[in-house]
Design an enzyme around this catalytic site. Structure first.
Site, PDB file in Angstrom:
ATOM      1  N   SER A   1       0.823  -1.210   0.000  1.00  0.00           N
ATOM      2  CA  SER A   1       0.000   0.000   0.000  1.00  0.00           C
ATOM      3  C   SER A   1       0.857   1.261   0.000  1.00  0.00           C
ATOM      4  O   SER A   1       1.714   1.446   0.860  1.00  0.00           O
ATOM      5  CB  SER A   1      -0.912   0.022   1.227  1.00  0.00           C
ATOM      6  OG  SER A   1      -1.829  -1.037   1.202  1.00  0.00           O
TER       7      SER A   1
ATOM      8  N   HIS B   1      -3.274   0.400  -4.843  1.00  0.00           N
ATOM      9  CA  HIS B   1      -2.789  -0.794  -5.539  1.00  0.00           C
ATOM     10  C   HIS B   1      -3.185  -0.698  -7.012  1.00  0.00           C
ATOM     11  O   HIS B   1      -4.339  -0.945  -7.378  1.00  0.00           O
ATOM     12  CB  HIS B   1      -3.357  -2.062  -4.897  1.00  0.00           C
ATOM     13  CG  HIS B   1      -2.829  -2.330  -3.530  1.00  0.00           C
ATOM     14  ND1 HIS B   1      -1.756  -3.162  -3.294  1.00  0.00           N
ATOM     15  CD2 HIS B   1      -3.193  -1.844  -2.321  1.00  0.00           C
ATOM     16  CE1 HIS B   1      -1.507  -3.190  -1.995  1.00  0.00           C
ATOM     17  NE2 HIS B   1      -2.369  -2.402  -1.384  1.00  0.00           N
TER      18      HIS B   1
ATOM     19  N   HIS C   1      -5.782  -8.990  -1.350  1.00  0.00           N
ATOM     20  CA  HIS C   1      -5.721  -9.367   0.060  1.00  0.00           C
ATOM     21  C   HIS C   1      -6.864 -10.298   0.438  1.00  0.00           C
ATOM     22  O   HIS C   1      -7.923 -10.296  -0.202  1.00  0.00           O
ATOM     23  CB  HIS C   1      -5.801  -8.124   0.958  1.00  0.00           C
ATOM     24  CG  HIS C   1      -4.837  -7.040   0.617  1.00  0.00           C
ATOM     25  ND1 HIS C   1      -5.045  -6.176  -0.448  1.00  0.00           N
ATOM     26  CD2 HIS C   1      -3.663  -6.668   1.196  1.00  0.00           C
ATOM     27  CE1 HIS C   1      -4.028  -5.315  -0.507  1.00  0.00           C
ATOM     28  NE2 HIS C   1      -3.186  -5.606   0.472  1.00  0.00           N
TER      29      HIS C   1
ATOM     30  N   TYR D   1      -8.742  -9.936   3.027  1.00  0.00           N
ATOM     31  CA  TYR D   1      -9.879  -9.163   3.530  1.00  0.00           C
ATOM     32  C   TYR D   1     -10.786  -8.631   2.418  1.00  0.00           C
ATOM     33  O   TYR D   1     -11.920  -8.226   2.680  1.00  0.00           O
ATOM     34  CB  TYR D   1      -9.417  -8.017   4.437  1.00  0.00           C
ATOM     35  CG  TYR D   1      -8.596  -6.933   3.770  1.00  0.00           C
ATOM     36  CD1 TYR D   1      -9.173  -5.993   2.921  1.00  0.00           C
ATOM     37  CD2 TYR D   1      -7.229  -6.834   4.014  1.00  0.00           C
ATOM     38  CE1 TYR D   1      -8.420  -4.993   2.327  1.00  0.00           C
ATOM     39  CE2 TYR D   1      -6.462  -5.842   3.430  1.00  0.00           C
ATOM     40  CZ  TYR D   1      -7.069  -4.919   2.589  1.00  0.00           C
ATOM     41  OH  TYR D   1      -6.308  -3.932   2.007  1.00  0.00           O
ATOM     42  N   GLU D   2     -10.297  -8.642   1.175  1.00  0.00           N
ATOM     43  CA  GLU D   2     -11.140  -8.234   0.053  1.00  0.00           C
ATOM     44  C   GLU D   2     -12.127  -9.336  -0.337  1.00  0.00           C
ATOM     45  O   GLU D   2     -13.020  -9.102  -1.159  1.00  0.00           O
ATOM     46  CB  GLU D   2     -10.273  -7.884  -1.152  1.00  0.00           C
ATOM     47  CG  GLU D   2      -9.367  -6.687  -0.961  1.00  0.00           C
ATOM     48  CD  GLU D   2      -8.476  -6.452  -2.169  1.00  0.00           C
ATOM     49  OE1 GLU D   2      -8.989  -5.992  -3.205  1.00  0.00           O
ATOM     50  OE2 GLU D   2      -7.262  -6.756  -2.081  1.00  0.00           O
TER      51      GLU D   2
ATOM     52  N   ALA E   1       3.253  -2.032   3.692  1.00  0.00           N
ATOM     53  CA  ALA E   1       3.128  -0.991   4.707  1.00  0.00           C
ATOM     54  C   ALA E   1       2.643  -1.681   5.977  1.00  0.00           C
ATOM     55  O   ALA E   1       1.699  -2.468   5.941  1.00  0.00           O
ATOM     56  CB  ALA E   1       2.135   0.071   4.257  1.00  0.00           C
TER      57      ALA E   1
ATOM     58  N   MET F   1      -1.534  -6.793   6.809  1.00  0.00           N
ATOM     59  CA  MET F   1      -2.586  -7.661   6.288  1.00  0.00           C
ATOM     60  C   MET F   1      -2.205  -8.312   4.963  1.00  0.00           C
ATOM     61  O   MET F   1      -3.074  -8.648   4.154  1.00  0.00           O
ATOM     62  CB  MET F   1      -3.877  -6.841   6.111  1.00  0.00           C
ATOM     63  CG  MET F   1      -4.337  -6.147   7.371  1.00  0.00           C
ATOM     64  SD  MET F   1      -5.694  -4.996   7.046  1.00  0.00           S
ATOM     65  CE  MET F   1      -5.763  -4.134   8.631  1.00  0.00           C
ATOM     66  N   SER F   2      -0.911  -8.511   4.741  1.00  0.00           N
ATOM     67  CA  SER F   2      -0.459  -9.095   3.470  1.00  0.00           C
ATOM     68  C   SER F   2       0.810  -9.908   3.697  1.00  0.00           C
ATOM     69  O   SER F   2       1.144 -10.282   4.822  1.00  0.00           O
ATOM     70  CB  SER F   2      -0.188  -7.973   2.459  1.00  0.00           C
ATOM     71  OG  SER F   2       0.925  -7.186   2.875  1.00  0.00           O
TER      72      SER F   2
ATOM     73  N   ASN G   1       3.054   3.591  11.022  1.00  0.00           N
ATOM     74  CA  ASN G   1       2.487   4.078  12.279  1.00  0.00           C
ATOM     75  C   ASN G   1       2.983   3.186  13.412  1.00  0.00           C
ATOM     76  O   ASN G   1       3.536   2.112  13.159  1.00  0.00           O
ATOM     77  CB  ASN G   1       0.948   4.071  12.231  1.00  0.00           C
ATOM     78  CG  ASN G   1       0.387   2.680  11.960  1.00  0.00           C
ATOM     79  OD1 ASN G   1       0.466   2.169  10.833  1.00  0.00           O
ATOM     80  ND2 ASN G   1      -0.176   2.059  12.978  1.00  0.00           N
TER      81      ASN G   1
ATOM     82  N   HIS H   1      -6.834   4.431   6.807  1.00  0.00           N
ATOM     83  CA  HIS H   1      -6.088   3.887   5.665  1.00  0.00           C
ATOM     84  C   HIS H   1      -5.443   5.022   4.873  1.00  0.00           C
ATOM     85  O   HIS H   1      -4.324   4.868   4.351  1.00  0.00           O
ATOM     86  CB  HIS H   1      -7.033   3.089   4.766  1.00  0.00           C
ATOM     87  CG  HIS H   1      -6.346   2.420   3.614  1.00  0.00           C
ATOM     88  ND1 HIS H   1      -5.369   1.457   3.780  1.00  0.00           N
ATOM     89  CD2 HIS H   1      -6.470   2.591   2.266  1.00  0.00           C
ATOM     90  CE1 HIS H   1      -4.928   1.054   2.589  1.00  0.00           C
ATOM     91  NE2 HIS H   1      -5.580   1.734   1.666  1.00  0.00           N
TER      92      HIS H   1
END
Length: 276
Positions: free
Chosen positions: A32, A63, A85, A87-88, A115, A214-215, A238, A250
């Site tokens: 990301s 992306h 991902h 989550y998609e 990220a 998340m990847s 962060n 995000h």
């Protein structure tokens, strides 16, 4: 057409459209906000994911969804500018489709970037982190679940060293040469898309994670299963401190990744310059 045939069909299409992938080509997967990594590719040839048979396309901002082939510092590269991902709503096999297709097309070394949020309180936001190991906490999701293709790798692959030691050593040497701070730690892969609660953050840190995202974990597993050399790099966007946790969006992650991408880009360029 089954999954293996779909991957092989996509690989053939990629080879046809990109004039065969050269021996020694390095794959780069951008996370990301890190699409700027592909800007350094000389004489780029682009192939949108939407044109590749069976290739999943991301729905997430940041992306692009394009394969970019060319050279960086004289090294042949092919970049996945964007990824999909779990989550998609994609399955683990869909998430790793691109990595497997690139392997079938001849790629044997891959650099995975992302990220991530820093869990280690000693880490600095904006600093790259070299992934030394990972924890798969994606609710039991594993890209190797189901029938194994013995031509790709063993049924029970060893995971004691997913991230190539020589590549990690090279990354540390390149960071030192650049005078760049480079954290080293364990990456925690979670399903998402929700960000972490303070209690979850505390638990992940107790479990030994230094950064979270998340990847990357599914792709690293699939690439290692196929015998690829894997290098993982996180851009720390962060810091998650459970006792003084701040709200993060995000959009903020993308903004910080864009600001920090210069350091990541410099590091990757130096690594490519010195790769065997």
């Amino acid at each position: 057409m089954n999954y293996i045939e779909s991957v092989q069909h996509a690989a053939s299409y990629i080879q046809e459209k990109l004039d065969k992938i050269q021996a020694g080509t390095i794959a780069i997967v951008t996370g990301s906000g890190l699409g700027g990594l592909v800007d350094g590719i000389a004489a780029p040839e682009k192939l949108p994911y939407t044109q590749i048979p069976g290739f999943p396309v991301s729905t997430v901002q940041g992306h692009a969804g394009t394969l970019v082939q060319g050279h960086i510092e004289g090294t042949p590269v092919i970049a996945m500018d964007g990824r999909v991902h779990l989550y998609e709503g994609f399955s683990p096999r869909e998430v790793t489709f691109g990595v497997r297709a690139l392997h079938e097309a001849g790629v044997r070394t891959i650099i995975l970037t992302n990220a991530a949020g820093a869990l280690n309180p000693g880490f600095e936001v904006g600093t790259p982190m070299l992934i030394s190991d990972h924890i798969n906490f994606m609710v039991g999701m594993n890209p190797l679940r189901g029938t194994n293709n013995d031509a790709w790798g063993p049924r029970f692959p060893d995971m004691s060293c997913v991230y190539d030691v020589k590549l990690r050593t090279l990354a540390m040497q390149c960071a030192l040469k650049q005078g760049m701070r480079l954290e080293t730690g364990t990456y925690m892969g979670v399903m998402g898309p929700t960000l972490e609660t303070p209690a979850e953050t505390r638990m992940y840190r107790i479990m030994g994670a230094d950064a979270i995202g998340m990847s990357t974990v599914p792709e690293a597993i699939a690439a290692h299963h196929m015998g690829m050399r894997v290098l993982g790099l996180s851009c720390l966007t962060n810091k998650n401190l459970p006792d003084c946790i701040e709200e993060v969006t995000h959009e903020q992650v993308l903004e910080q990744a864009a600001r920090s991408s210069k350091a990541m880009t410099r590091l990757v360029l130096e690594i490519l310059k010195n790769l065997d």
